[in-house]
Design a protein around this motif. Structure first.
Motif, mmCIF file in Angstrom:
data_model
loop_
_atom_site.group_PDB
_atom_site.id
_atom_site.type_symbol
_atom_site.label_atom_id
_atom_site.label_comp_id
_atom_site.label_asym_id
_atom_site.label_seq_id
_atom_site.Cartn_x
_atom_site.Cartn_y
_atom_site.Cartn_z
ATOM 1 N N LEU A 229 32.670 36.623 23.587
ATOM 2 C CA LEU A 229 32.360 36.678 25.017
ATOM 3 C C LEU A 229 32.123 35.289 25.600
ATOM 4 C CD1 LEU A 229 30.030 39.812 25.187
ATOM 5 C CD2 LEU A 229 32.269 39.554 26.278
ATOM 6 N N ALA A 230 31.618 34.379 24.782
ATOM 7 C CA ALA A 230 31.385 33.015 25.265
ATOM 8 C C ALA A 230 32.691 32.368 25.732
ATOM 9 C CB ALA A 230 30.733 32.179 24.172
ATOM 10 N N LYS A 231 33.803 32.776 25.120
ATOM 11 C CA LYS A 231 35.105 32.240 25.529
ATOM 12 C C LYS A 231 35.528 32.770 26.900
ATOM 13 C CE LYS A 231 36.565 32.131 20.676
ATOM 14 N NZ LYS A 231 37.506 32.691 19.673
ATOM 15 N N TRP A 232 34.927 33.888 27.297
ATOM 16 C CA TRP A 232 35.280 34.501 28.578
ATOM 17 C C TRP A 232 34.522 33.885 29.751
ATOM 18 C CZ3 TRP A 232 38.856 37.577 30.561
ATOM 19 C CH2 TRP A 232 39.671 38.306 29.689
ATOM 20 N N ASP A 233 33.496 33.126 29.470
ATOM 21 C CA ASP A 233 32.620 32.639 30.537
ATOM 22 C C ASP A 233 33.384 31.858 31.606
ATOM 23 O OD1 ASP A 233 30.185 32.290 31.819
ATOM 24 O OD2 ASP A 233 29.808 30.387 30.821
ATOM 25 N N GLN A 234 34.377 31.095 31.184
ATOM 26 C CA GLN A 234 35.143 30.279 32.127
ATOM 27 C C GLN A 234 36.445 30.952 32.579
ATOM 28 O OE1 GLN A 234 33.711 27.513 33.248
ATOM 29 N NE2 GLN A 234 31.996 27.955 31.864
ATOM 30 N N LYS A 235 36.688 32.168 32.101
ATOM 31 C CA LYS A 235 37.964 32.822 32.428
ATOM 32 C C LYS A 235 37.846 33.911 33.487
ATOM 33 C CE LYS A 235 39.081 33.942 28.144
ATOM 34 N NZ LYS A 235 39.889 34.429 26.995
ATOM 35 N N ILE A 236 36.626 34.354 33.761
ATOM 36 C CA ILE A 236 36.467 35.494 34.668
ATOM 37 C C ILE A 236 37.007 35.182 36.062
ATOM 38 C CG2 ILE A 236 34.775 36.958 35.848
ATOM 39 C CD1 ILE A 236 33.123 36.994 33.347
ATOM 40 N N ASP A 237 36.775 33.968 36.542
ATOM 41 C CA ASP A 237 37.236 33.613 37.891
ATOM 42 C C ASP A 237 38.749 33.732 38.031
ATOM 43 O OD1 ASP A 237 34.722 33.168 38.870
ATOM 44 O OD2 ASP A 237 34.744 30.999 38.497
ATOM 45 N N GLY A 238 39.470 33.594 36.939
ATOM 46 C CA GLY A 238 40.928 33.662 36.996
ATOM 47 C C GLY A 238 41.494 35.066 36.951
ATOM 48 N N LEU A 239 40.642 36.067 36.780
ATOM 49 C CA LEU A 239 41.124 37.443 36.713
ATOM 50 C C LEU A 239 41.510 37.961 38.094
ATOM 51 C CD1 LEU A 239 38.518 39.020 34.245
ATOM 52 C CD2 LEU A 239 40.818 38.186 33.725
ATOM 53 N N LYS A 240 42.512 38.820 38.127
ATOM 54 C CA LYS A 240 42.959 39.414 39.388
ATOM 55 C C LYS A 240 42.119 40.651 39.693
ATOM 56 C CE LYS A 240 47.692 37.690 38.947
ATOM 57 N NZ LYS A 240 49.133 38.038 38.848
ATOM 58 N N LEU A 241 40.868 40.384 40.042
ATOM 59 C CA LEU A 241 39.919 41.443 40.364
ATOM 60 C C LEU A 241 39.209 41.081 41.660
ATOM 61 C CD1 LEU A 241 38.287 41.899 36.823
ATOM 62 C CD2 LEU A 241 40.046 43.356 37.843
#
Length: 267
Positions: A229-241
């Motif tokens: 999950l730590a790898k996801w911390d910087q990726k959420i903003d890039g999701l198409k949501l």
């Protein structure tokens, strides 16, 4: 005068039908003939030929993967993986589903991990098979890449390199199976899936990890999930949501990471 006989039921219907030149209603009508199929256009034939060639190419790529390292070398395996990934990214849903199916079939070999694939095993499984064919099956089990842990882990990672929720869902399917068996080999495969979900860009992968982190009671599993999950911390903003959904996922993510790592993760 003799009483006139009345024609009843089917006799009258048959006579009326003959009089009117119609088909006997007592007889079943003949089934309609299937009209001849129109010949395919040149464009359709070319499309079919291309699809057949593509399927053959993908099957050969999976052969190259499975036959590593005995019959194919590492560069051939890498090329095969890249060809599968490229086809998945560029082709239509039919090809995508076929690739996922092939990965699933190969990854399902994990269900047979406790079996020793010797001559007696295949003789019981294939009682009418020729001994030479049984020996071939033994050799395949001995040397096929997906009959070993490292090959299955490589398949998990290959699946993780395919974009989209479909591939992520197949990962979670196999995670569910791996989690149902208490064995070191299954723990290794389960960890490989967790790591791969952490590398994914699929929203479904993130949501699945959050659910696993919330529900697991195994400290080792929770630590592994938190690292993913730590790898996801910087990726959420890039999701198409939507912003609302992103904010909700971010809040859940940071609650779990704070509980597991403390404030140091955001310090």
């Amino acid at each position: 005068m003799p009483e006139e006989k009345k024609e009843t039921g089917g006799i009258k219907e048959i006579k009326d039908a003959k009089k009117n030149g119609n088909q006997n209603p007592a007889q079943s009508p003949s089934p309609p003939q299937t009209p001849p199929q129109p010949e395919k256009s040149e464009e359709e034939r070319k499309k079919d030929e291309r699809m057949a060639a593509l399927i053959k190419e993908i099957e050969q790529a999976f052969f190259a993967f499975r036959f590593y390292p005995v019959a194919t070398k590492e560069d051939s395996r890498i090329q095969a993986e890249n060809r599968i990934i490229d086809a998945y990214a560029k082709e239509d849903d039919t090809v995508k589903q076929m690739i996922l199916y092939m990965i699933h079939e190969n990854l399902s070999q994990a269900a047979d991990m406790k079996t020793m694939h010797n001559f007696e095993h295949f003789k019981r499984k294939l009682p009418t098979a020729d001994p030479s064919q049984i020996r071939i099956n033994v050799y395949r089990a001995m040397f096929n890449y997906n009959f070993s842990l490292e090959g299955l882990i490589a398949l998990v990672r290959l699946l993780g390199r395919l974009e989209g929720d479909d591939a992520a869902k197949l990962l979670t399917y196999h995670f569910t199976f791996f989690s149902s068996i208490e064995a070191e080999s299954m723990h290794m495969l389960k960890n490989a899936v967790i790591d791969t979900l952490g590398e994914s860009t699929s929203p479904y992968a993130l949501k699945s990890l959050l659910e696993y982190a919330t529900c697991t009671e195994r400290e080792q599993t929770l630590q592994r999930i938190a690292s993913a999950l730590a790898k996801w911390d910087q990726k959420i903003d890039g999701l198409k949501l939507s912003k609302k959904e992103k904010d909700g996922l971010t809040d859940r993510l940071r609650q779990i990471l704070t509980l597991e790592f403390g404030d140091s993760h955001y310090g």
